[in-house]
Write an enzyme that holds these catalytic residues in place. Structure first.
Site, PDB file in Angstrom:
ATOM      1  N   PRO A 207       1.003  -1.263  -0.013  1.00 60.15           N
ATOM      2  CA  PRO A 207       0.194   0.033  -0.134  1.00 60.15           C
ATOM      3  C   PRO A 207       0.736   1.180  -0.019  1.00 60.15           C
ATOM      4  CG  PRO A 207       0.103  -1.079   2.133  1.00 60.15           C
ATOM      5  CD  PRO A 207       0.559  -1.997   1.140  1.00 60.15           C
ATOM      6  N   PHE A 208       2.122   1.215   0.401  1.00 56.22           N
ATOM      7  CA  PHE A 208       3.043   2.382   0.528  1.00 56.22           C
ATOM      8  C   PHE A 208       4.368   2.397  -0.207  1.00 56.22           C
ATOM      9  CE2 PHE A 208       0.233   2.090   4.514  1.00 56.22           C
ATOM     10  CZ  PHE A 208      -0.224   3.218   4.193  1.00 56.22           C
TER      11      PHE A 208
ATOM     12  N   LYS B 243       4.336  -5.183  14.217  1.00 58.86           N
ATOM     13  CA  LYS B 243       5.458  -5.844  15.079  1.00 58.86           C
ATOM     14  C   LYS B 243       4.808  -7.156  14.979  1.00 58.86           C
ATOM     15  CE  LYS B 243       9.323  -4.407  15.863  1.00 58.86           C
ATOM     16  NZ  LYS B 243       9.475  -4.423  14.531  1.00 58.86           N
TER      17      LYS B 243
ATOM     18  N   GLU C  60       3.741  -0.422   5.774  1.00 58.68           N
ATOM     19  CA  GLU C  60       3.727   0.062   7.083  1.00 58.68           C
ATOM     20  C   GLU C  60       3.361   1.618   6.906  1.00 58.68           C
ATOM     21  OE1 GLU C  60       5.570   0.005  11.528  1.00 58.68           O
ATOM     22  OE2 GLU C  60       6.388  -0.901  10.145  1.00 58.68           O
TER      23      GLU C  60
END
Length: 431
Positions: free
Chosen positions: A218-219, A253, A236
Site C-alpha cells: 500500500p505504501f 510488529k 507500514e
C-alpha cells in the site's frame, strides 16, 4: 493551475512513460484488496529540491513556507494537492534526536531528500480515474506522453553480497539478548544488509516495476533525484495527519510467512494473532507510539482503537495496531515528525537505548532505510510510511536491508528466517 481528467492508464504505465525524468516522485499504492491502497500519485517537474543533512524539521518547514502555493482547483478529488514529497533517512533522524553514530554516512546518499511539486497525476484505482493537476500549458504534452508509454525494461542481473552471514547475525542476536537480560532494553530491531554494484545506466523505475509485481504494497514508492533514490514496497503506514489535526499511526510488529495452501495460510494468520510473544512485542511498540504521540497531541486524545489486527501481504502476515490522537493547536507536521522519528517499530523500547545498541551491533549505517517517506501538503496534511522492504540506490551501489524486533523470547534462527522472508523480493530483483 487546472485539474483535468485524462483517459485512465495504470500507474505503472505512467511511471514507464516518465521514467528517466529528473527528480521523479512516484507514490504507488499497489496492494490488492487493501482499503488504504486506493490512490497513487506521480509527481513531475518539482519547483525546487532540497537535500537534508541537519535539522530536517526546521529546514523543511522554512523551505515550504518560502513558496506560495497555487490555488487548489475545486474539482481536484485527491488528498494531496501539491507540496513536498521525499524522505528523511534513519541516520539523519537519529542525529536530530541527539544520538550520534559510530558510522560515517553512506557515501553518495544525502540524509534526506524532498522535491516541491505542483504538477501531479492522481490515480483513483477503485474508480479507474486519472486526473492531471498542473499548468494548463503542460497538459497536452503530459497526455501525449502517457499515450506512448513504453514497456518497462527488465532489470539487469544484480550481484547481491551478504554483509551479515548467519553466524555473524547469531553473534549479534545473542549480544542483543544479553542487553535484554541485563535490563537495558525490552526490545530492539536488529537488521542485516545485502549490497550489490549498481549497473551503469540502471533506472530505479525498472527495479520498482519488478518489485511491485513481486511484493505489491500500500505504501510503495519510486523516488530518484541527484543520482540516488529509493524503490520501495512498504506495508507500514507511519503517520497520517489530516487537515483538521487528527493523527493515526499503524505500527507493525509480528510476522508469519504466507503459505500457498489457503487453509495453512489461514492457520498461520490465526496463530500469529494468538501468539503471546508476537502480541507482547506489538504491545511494547504500540505503547511506545502512544507515548510519542502524547508529546504533541492534546491531552486525553490518544487512543488505541485497533490492537493486534492481522494484515496480509505477498510474503508475510503482519500483526498491526493503530494509535490515534489529535495534534495540539499551534503544532504541525514537522513537530509531529520530530516527536516520533525514528519510528518505534524499527528501533525498540526504550527507544534511545535501543538505538544506541543497534548502532553498536549492526554492520554499518542504515541510511534511508528505517526512516520515513512522506508527502506533506501545502494545507498541512501528511501521509507517510516507514522505509522498509526498500532498495536504496546511490550512483554506484544498491542496498537491501531487513530485520525484526528481538525480545527475550526470540531465537536467532527464527529471527534470521523472518528477516530473509522480508528481504526475499528485493534479492529476487535481477535474478
Amino acid at each position: 493551475m487546472i485539474a483535468a481528467r485524462l483517459p485512465f492508464v495504470p500507474p505503472e504505465a505512467a511511471l514507464a512513460a516518465f521514467a528517466g525524468t529528473p527528480d521523479l516522485a512516484f507514490l504507488d499504492s499497489a496492494a490488492r484488496h487493501d482499503p488504504r491502497a486506493q490512490t497513487s500519485y506521480l509527481c513531475l517537474a518539482p519547483r525546487a529540491v532540497l537535500r537534508l543533512e541537519t535539522d530536517p524539521y526546521t529546514r523543511l518547514r522554512r523551505w515550504m513556507a518560502g513558496f506560495t502555493p497555487p490555488p487548489r482547483p475545486a474539482d481536484w478529488p485527491f488528498a494531496f494537492a501539491g507540496g513536498a514529497v521525499g524522505w528523511i533517512g534513519y541516520d539523519l533522524a537519529r542525529r536530530a534526536a541527539g544520538l550520534p553514530s559510530r558510522f560515517a554516512p553512506l557515501p553518495g546518499l544525502p540524509g534526506g531528500w524532498f522535491g516541491l511539486y505542483t504538477q501531479i497525476l492522481g490515480f483513483d484505482l477503485a474508480r479507474r480515474e486519472l486526473v492531471y493537476l498542473g499548468p494548463a500549458e503542460e497538459l497536452a504534452s503530459v497526455a501525449a506522453r502517457l499515450l506512448n508509454a513504453p514497456a518497462p525494461p527488465p532489470p539487469p542481473a544484480l550481484a547481491w553480497r551478504a554483509e551479515t552471514p548467519p553466524p555473524v547475525y547469531r553473534q549479534r542476536h545473542e549480544a542483543l539478548k544479553a542487553y535484554i537480560g541485563a535490563g537495558d532494553i525490552y526490545q530492539a530491531n536488529l537488521t542485516l544488509r545485502f549490497t550489490a554494484p549498481r549497473p551503469p545506466g540502471l533506472s530505479l523505475a525498472a527495479l520498482h516495476h519488478a518489485l511491485r509485481r513481486l511484493s505489491p504494497a500500500p505504501f510503495g514508492a519510486c523516488l530518484e533525484g541527484g543520482g540516488c533514490g529509493l524503490a520501495c514496497a512498504s506495508p507500514e503506514r507511519f503517520l497520517r495527519l489530516y487537515p483538521d489535526g487528527r493523527v493515526e499511526t499503524r505500527p507493525i510488529k509480528g510476522t508469519a510467512a504466507r503459505h500457498p495452501d489457503p487453509e495453512a495460510d489461514a492457520r498461520a494468520a490465526a496463530a500469529l494473532r494468538a501468539n503471546p510473544k508476537e502480541r507482547a512485542e506489538n504491545l511494547m511498540i504500540t505503547d511506545l507510539l502512544r507515548n510519542d504521540l502524547g508529546k504533541v497531541c492534546e491531552t486525553g486524545s490518544v487512543r488505541v482503537p485497533e490492537l493486534w489486527s492481522v494484515e496480509s501481504y505477498a510474503q508475510a502476515h503482519h500483526l498491526v495496531s493503530a494509535v490515534t490522537g489529535r495534534l495540539r493547536p499551534g503544532l504541525d507536521a514537522f513537530d509531529l515528525l520530530a516527536a516520533t522519528l525514528p519510528g518505534g517499530s524499527i528501533t525498540g523500547a526504550p527507544k534511545h537505548r535501543a538505538m544506541e545498541i543497534i548502532d553498536e551491533l549492526e554492520a554499518g549505517p542504515r541510511g534511508a532505510y528505517c526512516g520515513t517517506l512522506a508527502w506533506i501538503g501545502f494545507d498541512g496534511a501528511m501521509d507517510s510510511a516507514i522505509i522498509i522492504r526498500t532498495l536504496t540506490a546511490t550512483a554506484d551501489t544498491l542496498y537491501a536491508q531487513a530485520g525484526g524486533g528481538i525480545t527475550w523470547d526470540s531465537t536467532w534462527s527464527a529471527e534470521h528466517d523472518e528477516a530473509m522472508i522480508k528481504i526475499s523480493p528485493l534479492l529476487a530483483l535481477g535474478q
